[in-house]
Structure formats: C-alpha cells, structure tokens
Design an enzyme around this catalytic site. Structure first.
Site, PDB file in Angstrom:
ATOM      1  N   HIS A 209      72.314  24.843  -5.083  1.00  0.00           N
ATOM      2  CA  HIS A 209      73.534  24.110  -5.411  1.00  0.00           C
ATOM      3  C   HIS A 209      74.805  24.777  -4.885  1.00  0.00           C
ATOM      4  CE1 HIS A 209      76.427  21.606  -7.324  1.00  0.00           C
ATOM      5  NE2 HIS A 209      75.573  21.013  -8.137  1.00  0.00           N
TER       6      HIS A 209
ATOM      7  N   GLY B 143      76.666  17.428  -4.438  1.00  0.00           N
ATOM      8  CA  GLY B 143      75.907  16.198  -4.252  1.00  0.00           C
ATOM      9  C   GLY B 143      76.273  15.442  -2.993  1.00  0.00           C
TER      10      GLY B 143
ATOM     11  N   ARG C 238      81.226   0.877 -14.496  1.00  0.00           N
ATOM     12  CA  ARG C 238      79.820   0.982 -14.868  1.00  0.00           C
ATOM     13  C   ARG C 238      79.498   2.380 -15.377  1.00  0.00           C
ATOM     14  NH1 ARG C 238      75.117   0.350 -10.311  1.00  0.00           N
ATOM     15  NH2 ARG C 238      76.657   1.596  -9.201  1.00  0.00           N
TER      16      ARG C 238
ATOM     17  N   ASP D 229      84.692  14.620  -8.053  1.00  0.00           N
ATOM     18  CA  ASP D 229      84.876  15.022  -6.659  1.00  0.00           C
ATOM     19  C   ASP D 229      86.375  15.130  -6.366  1.00  0.00           C
ATOM     20  OD1 ASP D 229      83.399  15.071  -3.812  1.00  0.00           O
ATOM     21  OD2 ASP D 229      85.321  14.044  -3.626  1.00  0.00           O
TER      22      ASP D 229
ATOM     23  N   ASP E 246      84.662  20.337 -12.992  1.00  0.00           N
ATOM     24  CA  ASP E 246      84.170  19.764 -14.235  1.00  0.00           C
ATOM     25  C   ASP E 246      85.338  19.426 -15.157  1.00  0.00           C
ATOM     26  OD1 ASP E 246      81.565  19.992 -13.462  1.00  0.00           O
ATOM     27  OD2 ASP E 246      81.195  21.861 -14.536  1.00  0.00           O
TER      28      ASP E 246
ATOM     29  N   SER F 133      76.963  11.703 -12.305  1.00  0.00           N
ATOM     30  CA  SER F 133      76.736  10.435 -11.621  1.00  0.00           C
ATOM     31  C   SER F 133      76.298  10.668 -10.184  1.00  0.00           C
ATOM     32  CB  SER F 133      78.014   9.586 -11.624  1.00  0.00           C
ATOM     33  OG  SER F 133      77.847   8.435 -10.817  1.00  0.00           O
TER      34      SER F 133
ATOM     35  N   ASP G 211      65.202   6.514   5.505  1.00  0.00           N
ATOM     36  CA  ASP G 211      64.199   6.012   6.441  1.00  0.00           C
ATOM     37  C   ASP G 211      64.052   7.003   7.587  1.00  0.00           C
ATOM     38  OD1 ASP G 211      62.575   4.703   8.206  1.00  0.00           O
ATOM     39  OD2 ASP G 211      63.864   2.946   8.462  1.00  0.00           O
TER      40      ASP G 211
END
Length: 448
Positions: free
Chosen positions: A151, A156, A252, A283, A303, A370, A380
């Site tokens: 990390h 992310g 959401r 972010d 955070d 999230s 792919d």
C-alpha cells in the site's frame, strides 16, 4: 479447494529503468504497512491455451514494469537510518504459478485467501517485493489472477492505473497514460508543527474499557454482502428525504456508508451514549492547489473522521448519519491537507508512523473505503473481462470496502449506467457480531 504451487520466479522490467531512490512521502508512510489483495477469476478461454495465457501475463508484466518501475524495486532506509524509500533497482516482481483441484465456478468466498500470493510483510527490506502475483489454473479450464501490492507504494487510484495499463499492454495496445513518479510533486508549505487533526487523536473506546487491546484480540469473521440497484435506490431515497440544510442530494456512497455505520452500531449492541468513529479516505489530487495529475503514482489520500453517539445515529433518520459523513469530507480543503501533512512530518519517524492505538478501527469504530470510482473491474488481458473480481478482506475488525459487483451487473461500458450498478460490501467484523449485522443490513433497508 486445494492449491499446489508449481513455480516461483522474479519478473524484471523488459528494459533498463532509472536507477534511483524514491523517498516515501508522509502520506505514503501512514497508509499502512500491508499488501492490498485482489483476485480476478476468468472463465475458460476458447481460443487461448493456459500456456499462452501464462506467457502473456509474464511478458506483459515485464513491459508494464518499465513505466511503473518503482514496483520492481525494494525498500531501504535513506542514508542507512532515515525515512523509508524505494530503491528503484529493477530486482523484480514475484510471480508464482499454481494449480487448483476445483473448477473456476466452484470457487467459494472461503477459498479467496488461497488464490492470492503469500507475502511476508515482516521480511527483510532488501528481499521484499512490492508486488506479488499468482496465476492459478483451475481444473477444467479458467484461471485466477491473484495480486498483492504494497500500500505505501501506491494508493487505490495508482494501483488501478497500473492494472489497467498492464491489461492494455497484454492486449497488444500501447500505454494510454504514463504514471507521474515524482513523489515531490506535492509538498505542503513549511509550517510549525500543528496540533493533531481529529483523525489522529485517540479514537473512542468501549464504555468501561481502559484501552483497545482486548478488542484487538477477538476473533474476526468476513463476509461479502450484495446491494442490488433497487436496494441502493431505497437507501438513497431514505437518506435524501429529511436531509435538512444539506445542499445537494446524498450520493450512493454517502447513503451506503451511513447505512453501514448505523447497522454496525446496532450489531455491536452499543449503548446510546457510546461514542463511535467512522473513518473514510478522500483523494486529494483535485483538492490541492495546484492540483496533482490523476496519474500521480503514490498515496494522495487523507483520512477524515466523523464521531457521534450510537444512540443518535440509530434513532435519527438516515440523513443524519449521511450528513455527519459529508461534514467530515467537506473539511478536506488545501489548508486542511497542508495541516495534516505538516503534522505527519512531525510524527513520522524512520521506522514507524503513527501508533496503532491512534488508528484503531475496531469496536466501537469502523473504516469504510470506496472503490466505486476506481477502474479495478473489467480487466481484459486478451481473453475477455473477468467473471468476477474480489477484494480479499484481511482480519481487521470494522473494515468495510464498497466495490462494484461484477457478478450481478450487466457487461456495459456506458459510464452513466455504471453509476447505478449494484455493489458488494466486503465486511470484517468480530464473529459475535457478524450474523446480527448481516440480518439488519438487509432488514433495515426494507424498513426504510
């Protein structure tokens, strides 16, 4: 399911890469000394043999490590005893090959941990790969790509950038965007060490306890809970019915996170006056001045925390919890970010960052992360997108990850439609609380 390891090699960049040291920033060093584990399950390919697939993984990995060369490096201390840094020395990424005795569609959630590569985070720095990859062949065809990325090397967004470019190169395409490697791209203006932001103050503990040590030792249970599109819309409608003075509708993520917070308080049986802290990551790439490029490679998140009484969270409308979450996120201004980074400069030492007791997420607290905006799904490599992707939850009480649901969403590239997809919530809670949590997680949606 039984796994048999076949081989293990180090995959090095396909071309010479810069030989330099990359100091870790304060935000890197407080991101947590752990590896983020993911799995991607692929159905059997009609026109690609396993050998061809494995070779494609290996060769494309060599190529993508050229622009993403820090991941092929190793850790050291600056000057032999300073802050942590990545030695960009091209030693390589660990790639293991394995065989499973089960079919790809027989994999259960309890099998996930067996499909990711084993990494010893306590190993000597010069020998510790920052990225580990495992390719597992299933009985009857189909494969699993299991990965672990350290990390502090990448947050992310950086991790999803790497995986997307790796898949693009495997398909024979060119790199879409290069990572911005320079960790000095953002540096907070020098200032006197400020008092700790609320996120670095001691979190609440259970009423009657003197610390969090006892809670840290209690056995943990893991689960993956799915929310359908109608269930998410129900939560959003409930959160927005009585939002009071909050401007704009709750998102959401805000609605789901508020629901998680309330259900966790209920499942843990908190007393009404029990303080509980919810932490989430924000972010900062577009929140600093000047903004950082989206392809900034490293950790560019801070955070934020919301603290409230369990009684208020569970007795008031869902909009109350959603509003407390929005208040916490809205604090992330350039001044707040600078204050946070300057505080971290004053506490981050050569071998540790912040005391574990200051970032304890367990009972009565929780962390909700999230992944809804990350491009982690739909990889792919040349034989189609994955059947499903999963985050392999680690044993950490109160850890929740909200991510898109591969299995129950249409294969649709329409961005607008994807904003309304169903989701999966990866849950880590104490064993004694898990069954109650799962029950009220769905029961409370019906009642709202």
């Amino acid at each position: 399911m039984k796994i048999k390891l076949q081989s293990s090699i180090l995959v090095k960049p396909a071309e010479p890469t810069p030989n330099q040291s990359l100091p870790l920033s304060e935000l890197d060093m407080v991101s947590g000394n752990y590896f983020v584990p993911l799995i991607y399950i692929y159905k059997p390919s009609k026109d690609r043999s396993y050998t061809s697939i494995f070779d494609t993984f290996q060769m494309s990995l060599r190529k993508v490590l050229v622009p993403f060369y820090p991941l092929a490096g190793r850790l050291s201390f600056a000057g032999g005893g300073g802050n942590l840094q990545i030695d960009c020395n091209g030693k390589g990424v660990e790639l293991t090959e394995a065989i499973a005795d089960s079919a790809w569609d027989e994999v259960k959630e309890t099998d996930y941990a067996d499909l990711i590569p084993a990494v010893d985070a306590a190993a000597d720095f010069p020998e510790l790969p920052l990225l580990a990859v495992r390719i597992t062949a299933f009985n009857g065809g189909g494969i699993c790509l299991g990965v672990r990325m350290w990390h502090p090397a990448a947050d992310g967004l950086s991790g999803s950038h790497f995986y997307a470019e790796w898949a693009r190169i495997a398909r024979g395409e060119t790199l879409e965007s290069h990572p911005f490697i320079d960790r000095k791209l953002y540096s907070a203006p020098a200032a006197a060490a400020p008092p700790p932001p609320p996120e670095f103050e001691k979190p609440p503990i259970l009423i009657g306890d003197s610390g969090c040590e006892k809670e840290m030792k209690i056995p943990i249970s893991k689960a993956f809970l799915r929310l359908s599109k109608p269930q998410i819309e129900t939560l959003k409608k409930s959160a927005n019915e009585k939002r009071g003075s909050c401007r704009g509708g709750f998102s959401r993520f805000e609605s789901i996170t508020a629901h998680i917070w309330r259900c966790t308080c209920k499942a843990r049986g908190h007393k009404p006056h029990q303080k509980t802290r919810l932490t989430t990551s924000v972010d900062i790439r577009r929140r600093v001045d000047p903004p950082l490029p989206r392809t900034y490679f490293g950790n560019a998140v801070v955070d934020v925390a919301a603290v409230d009484c369990a009684g208020d969270l569970t007795s008031k409308p869902l909009s109350y919890a959603a509003g407390r979450i929005r208040e916490a996120v809205s604090k992330v201004t350039p001044d707040y970010i600078n204050t946070t980074v300057n505080f971290l400069k004053s506490v981050v030492g050569s071998s540790s960052a912040v005391d574990d007791s200051l970032v304890f997420t367990g009972n009565p607290n929780l962390t909700v992360t999230s992944w809804l905006s990350l491009e982690l799904n739909g990889l792919d490599f040349g034989w189609g997108k994955e059947a499903y992707m999963a985050h392999v939850s680690e044993n950490c009480d109160g850890d929740f990850v909200v991510m898109p649901d591969d299995e129950h969403n249409d294969d649709d590239d329409d961005e607008e439609k994807n904003r309304h997809r169903s989701v999966v919530v990866a849950v880590c809670l104490q064993e004694a609380h898990m069954e109650h949590f799962k029950k009220i997680f769905y029961q409370d949606i019906i009642q709202v």
